[in-house]
Design an enzyme around this catalytic site. Structure first.
Site, PDB file in Angstrom:
ATOM      1  N   ARG A  63      36.808 -30.599  29.057  1.00 55.07           N
ATOM      2  CA  ARG A  63      35.402 -30.666  29.483  1.00 55.07           C
ATOM      3  C   ARG A  63      34.542 -31.322  28.401  1.00 55.07           C
ATOM      4  NH1 ARG A  63      31.283 -26.201  30.356  1.00 55.07           N
ATOM      5  NH2 ARG A  63      29.880 -27.028  31.951  1.00 55.07           N
ATOM      6  N   HIS A  67      32.183 -34.515  29.107  1.00 52.39           N
ATOM      7  CA  HIS A  67      30.745 -34.448  28.845  1.00 52.39           C
ATOM      8  C   HIS A  67      30.336 -35.451  27.769  1.00 52.39           C
ATOM      9  CE1 HIS A  67      29.185 -30.583  30.842  1.00 52.39           C
ATOM     10  NE2 HIS A  67      30.350 -30.887  31.411  1.00 52.39           N
ATOM     11  N   ASN A  95      24.933 -28.465  28.723  1.00 56.70           N
ATOM     12  CA  ASN A  95      26.029 -28.404  27.753  1.00 56.70           C
ATOM     13  C   ASN A  95      26.154 -27.048  27.064  1.00 56.70           C
ATOM     14  OD1 ASN A  95      27.114 -30.984  28.062  1.00 56.70           O
ATOM     15  ND2 ASN A  95      25.688 -31.909  26.600  1.00 56.70           N
ATOM     16  N   HIS A 197      39.683 -29.246  37.108  1.00 59.53           N
ATOM     17  CA  HIS A 197      39.238 -27.886  37.418  1.00 59.53           C
ATOM     18  C   HIS A 197      40.417 -26.954  37.692  1.00 59.53           C
ATOM     19  CE1 HIS A 197      34.874 -29.138  38.691  1.00 59.53           C
ATOM     20  NE2 HIS A 197      35.065 -29.163  37.386  1.00 59.53           N
TER      21      HIS A 197
END
Length: 329
Positions: A63, A67, A95, A197
């Site tokens: 992740r 990001h 975040n 995910h």
């Protein structure tokens, strides 16, 4: 006036384009071969140690990479700490849920790399993050792939740059496709990357609308499997502790696999942005194919991760190599 030779003109134009046009050609898998030849093993050893301490290392690192790349490109700007006069990317509301284990993994890997005299201050934080993301995917059962290297670290990090740059759990297919297309990523790339995910976790407030307040006529999202919805309500009661997090894959949460797509077929996608990949006729065929064909999914995921790693790469005067990943040089 004499006519210019067409070949000369074409050569001149090509030269100017090669000089002026941005390109991802600077990235190559053996970028550090003569500078820090053992960098991949150094990073892998640290990541493995961190993985053995906590599985959260896996989703946290993946992740973090995503990001980072979606805001100003893959330049490790998400790792920068805020200062008195600058609120950095990591402190943007979108975040704040990034798990500390991802940051810790990169910081420890950077320290291990810089502990080798030949490598000190030669390997960027951005490249270490890209390598660590690949390593956690492999450690959790996902495919291995060669990581392109040669990124520099960004020169800035600002919270305001995060606004509107990250996909939200409520997104529909049009919104997802539009956001990914802005980075040169196709719908297939988006669907493949969403499958990360399969090892993710989420805080209850990110999907509570689907189980309590979806619409006036349907408090529970009708696209959710009813048994799964009941389980979610039990794990995430109203007014639940905001720190409570649950697995995004209810069946194989610690394995990077294609079960994510099988879950979508069963109405077990946690976010609206997950389940829409199956409910929207445009992406449903891809979900069905990858639910049956693990190898095809893995190849698509490798392609998508490689393309993601090329987004907004900094080279030349647009970046440098940080000695401390959390502090701008």
């Amino acid at each position: 006036m004499g006519r210019l030779n067409p070949i000369f003109v074409w050569s001149l134009c090509l030269s100017l384009c090669l000089f002026l046009c941005p390109t991802s050609a600077q990235l190559k898998t053996n970028f550090y071969a003569n500078v820090c030849p053992n960098v991949e093993n150094i990073v892998k050893n640290v990541v493995t140690q961190k993985f053995q301490q906590t599985f959260v290392t896996v989703p946290a690192t993946i992740r973090l990479f995503f990001h980072d790349c979606f805001v100003q490109g893959c330049d490790a700007s998400v790792l920068v700490a805020s200062t008195g006069n600058n609120k950095a990317e990591k402190d943007h509301p979108d975040n704040l849920s990034l798990a500390g284990d991802g940051f810790d993994t990169v910081i420890k890997a950077k320290a291990a790399v810089d502990a080798v005299p030949q490598c000190k201050n030669k390997v960027s934080c951005a490249d270490i993050l890209a390598l660590a993301a690949r390593d956690v995917i492999v450690l959790s059962g996902g495919p291995s792939y060669a990581v392109e290297l040669g990124r520099l670290d960004g020169l800035s990090s600002s919270s305001k740059n995060v606004d509107g740059k990250l996909p939200q759990p409520t997104f529909n297919l049009n919104q997802l496709n539009s956001m990914f297309a802005a980075h040169g990523l196709s719908q297939a790339d988006m669907v493949a990357l969403s499958a990360a995910h399969t090892v993710g976790f989420s805080h209850c407030n990110r999907f509570s609308n689907r189980i309590y307040s979806f619409s006036p006529g349907n408090p529970v999202d009708p696209s959710l499997d009813k048994t799964y919805a009941t389980q979610l309500q039990q794990m995430c009661p109203k007014n639940v502790d905001p720190d409570i997090a649950i697995n995004m894959d209810p069946n194989t949460p610690r394995t990077f696999d294609n079960v994510y797509f099988k879950n979508l077929e069963l109405g077990q996608g946690l976010f609206t942005s997950d389940q829409v990949l199956f409910t929207d006729a445009r992406s449903q065929p891809t979900v069905k194919t990858w639910a049956k064909d693990k190898a095809a999914f893995q190849q698509a995921f490798i392609t998508a991760m490689t393309k993601l790693g090329r987004v907004g790469v900094k080279t030349g005067n647009n970046g440098n190599i940080r000695s401390d990943c959390s502090v701008l040089n």
